[in-house]
Scaffold this active site. Sequence first.
Site, PDB file in Angstrom:
ATOM      1  N   GLU A 129       0.944  -1.185   0.018  1.00 11.64           N
ATOM      2  CA  GLU A 129       0.171  -0.031   0.106  1.00 11.64           C
ATOM      3  C   GLU A 129       0.856   1.281   0.112  1.00 11.64           C
ATOM      4  O   GLU A 129       2.008   1.201   0.557  1.00 11.64           O
ATOM      5  CB  GLU A 129      -0.955   0.099   1.387  1.00 11.64           C
ATOM      6  N   CYS A 134       6.670  -7.326   6.612  1.00 10.97           N
ATOM      7  CA  CYS A 134       7.820  -6.687   7.289  1.00 10.97           C
ATOM      8  C   CYS A 134       8.277  -7.835   8.266  1.00 10.97           C
ATOM      9  O   CYS A 134       7.476  -8.718   8.895  1.00 10.97           O
ATOM     10  CB  CYS A 134       7.524  -5.527   8.075  1.00 10.97           C
ATOM     11  N   CYS A 145       7.063  -6.004  15.048  1.00  7.85           N
ATOM     12  CA  CYS A 145       6.718  -5.114  16.251  1.00  7.85           C
ATOM     13  C   CYS A 145       5.163  -5.370  16.461  1.00  7.85           C
ATOM     14  O   CYS A 145       4.421  -5.379  15.681  1.00  7.85           O
ATOM     15  CB  CYS A 145       6.897  -3.727  15.978  1.00  7.85           C
ATOM     16  N   CYS A 161       2.197  -2.912  15.375  1.00  5.06           N
ATOM     17  CA  CYS A 161       2.163  -2.690  13.908  1.00  5.06           C
ATOM     18  C   CYS A 161       1.447  -3.727  13.055  1.00  5.06           C
ATOM     19  O   CYS A 161       1.798  -4.977  12.948  1.00  5.06           O
ATOM     20  CB  CYS A 161       3.604  -2.280  13.433  1.00  5.06           C
ATOM     21  N   CYS A 188      -0.060   5.472  10.306  1.00  7.62           N
ATOM     22  CA  CYS A 188       0.904   4.646  10.820  1.00  7.62           C
ATOM     23  C   CYS A 188       0.732   3.410  11.328  1.00  7.62           C
ATOM     24  O   CYS A 188      -0.096   3.186  12.344  1.00  7.62           O
ATOM     25  CB  CYS A 188       1.982   5.467  11.740  1.00  7.62           C
TER      26      CYS A 188
END
Length: 384
Positions: free
Chosen positions: A121, A141, A145, A148, A376
């Site tokens: 995205e 990713c 974390c 996220c 975010c």
Amino acid sequence: MSEIDLASATAADGVSPLLPLLAPSRRGKPPQHWADLTPEARKEAVVAAGLPAFRAKQLSKHWFERLTDDPDEWTDLPAAQREALHAQLFPPLLTSVREQTADKGTTVKTLWRLFDGALVESVLMRYPGRVTMCVSSQAGCGMNCPFCATGQGGLQRSMSAAEIVSQVVDGARRLARGEIAGGTGRVSNIVFMGMGEPLHNYNAVVAAVRTLNAPEPDGLGISARGITVSTVGLVPRMHQLATEGVPVTLALSLHAPDDELRDEIVPINQRYKVAEVLDAAWEYARVTKRRVSIEYALIRQINDQAWRADLLAKELKKRGDWGWVHVNLIPLNPTPGSKWTASDPADEREFVRRLEAHGVPVTVRDTRGREIDGACGQLAATER
Ligand code: SAH
């Protein structure tokens, strides 16, 4: 016949559609594209296609300056060869799957399918006087974390430089055509805060940065200070980035000033400790003369205690009092399945107050696109 032989054998005939100019089928890798190449390599590519080297500038002008992707408009190139050049040197990399808008059309999130089906995205955010694009550097990713959304799906693969650049070219094109609310415009800022850990895809990200930064027509002419690379803190790569000669703004996703908590919420901290990442951030500021941004998502009763604000200020100031750093607080954005939420407004205010009292420059980020999961940490690239 080797590629070289093939190139010289067909040079006189102009472009051969069979010529394996840009190695289109490297296994598992996206086809190579004009935006993967340096200006020098672009000249070599057109020469290999049987055209004089000066054609490279013309092609770059069409791609990066006029932002045209329709070879019929490349009227200064030989008509018989435009299609083949387009097919060989500009293979399509991104297919738009879905688009969502917010803020009266000034925030646009696009879901892209890559050549192998991977989804990523990007988000375009228009503000008065500037347009920021948030781009992805990896599909998924690997940093894991827990707060996220991207981290929850793991890493599928790293993106190529051209796949990264293409997200921006698309935004630039749409702005130039007046397709984004607010009239025609240009991309002024880029943040590598979409999906992925940019420094875990170092070479492609640096190549993309060079192309984004290169003056037209070789690139998009976006100033280095307008480009922000955000990292969880891969220390060796932070040091390397300082030496690249492209002084982008570095953002460090710190989120905790102490190893005990950071080990948990930014797992790579088990490898690179708070002291090391802050030293590397300080070194980056010293070498590039660019103020580093410390990202700190405020998570209710996890990392938002007043003593952590004091400790953060102490850790930053002990490395230098010369304005090398700025703290960017991000109210935690909700992600599916996470037990964590944003801080109480009173705790957020106190956190800010403490940092300010210590003389640390601090801002609270204005979050865009939350309602379209475009803020975010919310980019997960699912089709539903
Ligand atoms: N991997 C890079 C870049 C992508 S994330 C990095 O971690 O820096 C961009 C920023 O959003 C980072 O600072 C990240 O920590 C932050 N972020 C991630 N999840 C978030 C969430 N749920 N709410 C607010 N910020 C978040």
